[in-house]
Design a protein around this motif. Structure first.
Motif, PDB file in Angstrom:
ATOM      1  N   VAL A  61      47.559  80.575  14.956  1.00  0.00           N
ATOM      2  CA  VAL A  61      47.859  81.964  14.628  1.00  0.00           C
ATOM      3  C   VAL A  61      46.922  82.917  15.364  1.00  0.00           C
ATOM      4  O   VAL A  61      47.308  84.025  15.736  1.00  0.00           O
ATOM      5  CB  VAL A  61      47.777  82.194  13.102  1.00  0.00           C
ATOM      6  CG1 VAL A  61      47.878  83.681  12.764  1.00  0.00           C
ATOM      7  CG2 VAL A  61      48.879  81.425  12.395  1.00  0.00           C
ATOM      8  N   VAL A  62      45.674  82.485  15.589  1.00  0.00           N
ATOM      9  CA  VAL A  62      44.706  83.341  16.281  1.00  0.00           C
ATOM     10  C   VAL A  62      45.220  83.693  17.676  1.00  0.00           C
ATOM     11  O   VAL A  62      45.243  84.864  18.073  1.00  0.00           O
ATOM     12  CB  VAL A  62      43.329  82.646  16.367  1.00  0.00           C
ATOM     13  CG1 VAL A  62      42.352  83.501  17.165  1.00  0.00           C
ATOM     14  CG2 VAL A  62      42.778  82.357  14.974  1.00  0.00           C
ATOM     15  N   LEU A  64      47.115  95.852  13.890  1.00  0.00           N
ATOM     16  CA  LEU A  64      47.403  94.904  12.818  1.00  0.00           C
ATOM     17  C   LEU A  64      47.446  93.470  13.350  1.00  0.00           C
ATOM     18  O   LEU A  64      46.993  92.537  12.689  1.00  0.00           O
ATOM     19  CB  LEU A  64      48.719  95.256  12.132  1.00  0.00           C
ATOM     20  CG  LEU A  64      48.686  96.420  11.151  1.00  0.00           C
ATOM     21  CD1 LEU A  64      50.098  96.715  10.641  1.00  0.00           C
ATOM     22  CD2 LEU A  64      47.751  96.124   9.975  1.00  0.00           C
ATOM     23  N   TRP A  65      47.996  93.295  14.559  1.00  0.00           N
ATOM     24  CA  TRP A  65      48.006  91.949  15.150  1.00  0.00           C
ATOM     25  C   TRP A  65      46.577  91.456  15.392  1.00  0.00           C
ATOM     26  O   TRP A  65      46.252  90.290  15.118  1.00  0.00           O
ATOM     27  CB  TRP A  65      48.796  91.938  16.460  1.00  0.00           C
ATOM     28  CG  TRP A  65      50.280  91.948  16.260  1.00  0.00           C
ATOM     29  CD1 TRP A  65      51.156  92.946  16.563  1.00  0.00           C
ATOM     30  CD2 TRP A  65      51.072  90.906  15.680  1.00  0.00           C
ATOM     31  NE1 TRP A  65      52.432  92.591  16.211  1.00  0.00           N
ATOM     32  CE2 TRP A  65      52.416  91.341  15.676  1.00  0.00           C
ATOM     33  CE3 TRP A  65      50.764  89.637  15.164  1.00  0.00           C
ATOM     34  CZ2 TRP A  65      53.455  90.566  15.178  1.00  0.00           C
ATOM     35  CZ3 TRP A  65      51.806  88.848  14.673  1.00  0.00           C
ATOM     36  CH2 TRP A  65      53.124  89.309  14.680  1.00  0.00           C
ATOM     37  N   LEU A  66      45.717  92.341  15.876  1.00  0.00           N
ATOM     38  CA  LEU A  66      44.324  91.949  16.082  1.00  0.00           C
ATOM     39  C   LEU A  66      43.640  91.653  14.752  1.00  0.00           C
ATOM     40  O   LEU A  66      42.839  90.713  14.651  1.00  0.00           O
ATOM     41  CB  LEU A  66      43.569  93.051  16.827  1.00  0.00           C
ATOM     42  CG  LEU A  66      43.884  93.194  18.313  1.00  0.00           C
ATOM     43  CD1 LEU A  66      43.174  94.410  18.890  1.00  0.00           C
ATOM     44  CD2 LEU A  66      43.487  91.945  19.085  1.00  0.00           C
ATOM     45  N   ALA A  67      43.947  92.440  13.725  1.00  0.00           N
ATOM     46  CA  ALA A  67      43.370  92.195  12.403  1.00  0.00           C
ATOM     47  C   ALA A  67      43.800  90.833  11.870  1.00  0.00           C
ATOM     48  O   ALA A  67      42.983  90.072  11.327  1.00  0.00           O
ATOM     49  CB  ALA A  67      43.775  93.299  11.436  1.00  0.00           C
ATOM     50  N   LEU A  98      46.797  87.332  19.065  1.00  0.00           N
ATOM     51  CA  LEU A  98      46.238  87.978  20.252  1.00  0.00           C
ATOM     52  C   LEU A  98      47.317  88.200  21.302  1.00  0.00           C
ATOM     53  O   LEU A  98      47.375  89.255  21.956  1.00  0.00           O
ATOM     54  CB  LEU A  98      45.100  87.135  20.816  1.00  0.00           C
ATOM     55  CG  LEU A  98      44.405  87.673  22.070  1.00  0.00           C
ATOM     56  CD1 LEU A  98      43.831  89.065  21.837  1.00  0.00           C
ATOM     57  CD2 LEU A  98      43.295  86.707  22.510  1.00  0.00           C
ATOM     58  N   LYS A  99      48.201  87.226  21.450  1.00  0.00           N
ATOM     59  CA  LYS A  99      49.303  87.362  22.402  1.00  0.00           C
ATOM     60  C   LYS A  99      50.181  88.552  22.040  1.00  0.00           C
ATOM     61  O   LYS A  99      50.574  89.345  22.906  1.00  0.00           O
ATOM     62  CB  LYS A  99      50.144  86.083  22.411  1.00  0.00           C
ATOM     63  CG  LYS A  99      51.302  86.114  23.393  1.00  0.00           C
ATOM     64  CD  LYS A  99      52.211  84.915  23.228  1.00  0.00           C
ATOM     65  CE  LYS A  99      51.498  83.615  23.548  1.00  0.00           C
ATOM     66  NZ  LYS A  99      52.418  82.453  23.465  1.00  0.00           N
ATOM     67  N   MET A 100      50.472  88.723  20.755  1.00  0.00           N
ATOM     68  CA  MET A 100      51.293  89.839  20.325  1.00  0.00           C
ATOM     69  C   MET A 100      50.597  91.171  20.566  1.00  0.00           C
ATOM     70  O   MET A 100      51.238  92.167  20.927  1.00  0.00           O
ATOM     71  CB  MET A 100      51.657  89.686  18.847  1.00  0.00           C
ATOM     72  CG  MET A 100      52.678  88.598  18.564  1.00  0.00           C
ATOM     73  SD  MET A 100      54.218  88.810  19.485  1.00  0.00           S
ATOM     74  CE  MET A 100      54.762  90.412  18.866  1.00  0.00           C
ATOM     75  N   ALA A 101      49.273  91.198  20.391  1.00  0.00           N
ATOM     76  CA  ALA A 101      48.528  92.434  20.661  1.00  0.00           C
ATOM     77  C   ALA A 101      48.658  92.839  22.129  1.00  0.00           C
ATOM     78  O   ALA A 101      48.703  94.030  22.448  1.00  0.00           O
ATOM     79  CB  ALA A 101      47.060  92.255  20.284  1.00  0.00           C
ATOM     80  N   TYR A 102      48.743  91.867  23.015  1.00  0.00           N
ATOM     81  CA  TYR A 102      48.965  92.145  24.435  1.00  0.00           C
ATOM     82  C   TYR A 102      50.416  92.585  24.689  1.00  0.00           C
ATOM     83  O   TYR A 102      50.665  93.551  25.418  1.00  0.00           O
ATOM     84  CB  TYR A 102      48.670  90.915  25.279  1.00  0.00           C
ATOM     85  CG  TYR A 102      47.245  90.805  25.729  1.00  0.00           C
ATOM     86  CD1 TYR A 102      46.729  91.660  26.703  1.00  0.00           C
ATOM     87  CD2 TYR A 102      46.401  89.845  25.188  1.00  0.00           C
ATOM     88  CE1 TYR A 102      45.416  91.556  27.126  1.00  0.00           C
ATOM     89  CE2 TYR A 102      45.075  89.735  25.604  1.00  0.00           C
ATOM     90  CZ  TYR A 102      44.596  90.599  26.575  1.00  0.00           C
ATOM     91  OH  TYR A 102      43.297  90.500  26.991  1.00  0.00           O
TER      92      TYR A 102
END
Length: 202
Positions: A111-112, A94-97, A116-120
């Motif tokens: 936000v981009v 969802l973070w990547l989406a 991405l940081k959260m996806a990591y």
């Protein structure tokens, strides 16, 4: 330039025991209709499934940015993903989406990078997401941040050493990368597996 289909769709995902919706295996195939999912018995997981499906159906190749900006469907998809993240903040797909949807509107939107940081942070060792994260990072602003360089380099190292079947994702990311992204990929590959450098450059 179109900004459609680069990040989340590179993830090689598997359907879990809960039937979690997952991302396509190749960034070039984002336009395929994602209309199937196995529902979860848990409400938050089911809503996450629906939100991810809606996002993937919204992110289509070849869509021009002015069209995206006028799209109520695109705005609704962003809102739905945000709502789902408020319930399921540990869902990296969802973070990547979210990052990719924002990327379509404005590649330089903070936000981009934050998504991405959260996806990591949420799934640092999830090999399914490595192609997606690399593809997203090398296109735009993430590599300007020192911390991201280490994260992306680690993904590249793991693909080259442990997941050779995913090397084609590096070539695909290289073709779409910015000038900075190409230079970064070349440097990383040369330092980890120099024999792959010629293949990377094509």
């Amino acid at each position: 330039m179109t900004v459609g289909s680069y990040a989340i769709v590179s993830a090689v995902a598997e359907v879990t025991a809960l039937g979690r919706t997952t991302s396509p295996a190749d960034a070039a195939k984002i336009g395929a209709r994602w209309t199937e999912y196995a529902p979860s018995p848990f409400g938050s997981e089911l809503e996450s499934n629906h939100a991810l499906i809606a996002a993937l159906q919204t992110i289509e190749p070849g869509r021009q940015r002015p069209t995206v900006l006028r799209s109520t469907t695109h705005t609704d998809s962003i809102s739905r993903v945000r709502r789902s993240l408020s319930i399921s903040p540990y869902n990296p797909e969802l973070w990547l989406a979210l990052g990719l949807l924002q990327l379509q509107r404005d590649p330089h939107d903070p936000v981009v990078v934050e998504a991405l940081k959260m996806a990591y942070l949420v799934a640092p060792n999830d090999a399914r997401l490595m192609p997606a994260r690399i593809d997203m990072a090398v296109r735009f602003d993430a590599l300007a941040l020192p911390d991201f360089k280490d994260l992306v380099r680690n993904d590249i190292r793991l693909i080259l050493i442990r997941r050779p079947e995913s090397k084609s994702a590096l070539v695909s990311a290289y073709r779409r990368a910015s000038k900075l992204g190409k230079a970064f990929l070349e440097d990383a590959v040369e330092s980890i597996d120099s024999s792959f450098l010629a293949t990377l450059r094509g």
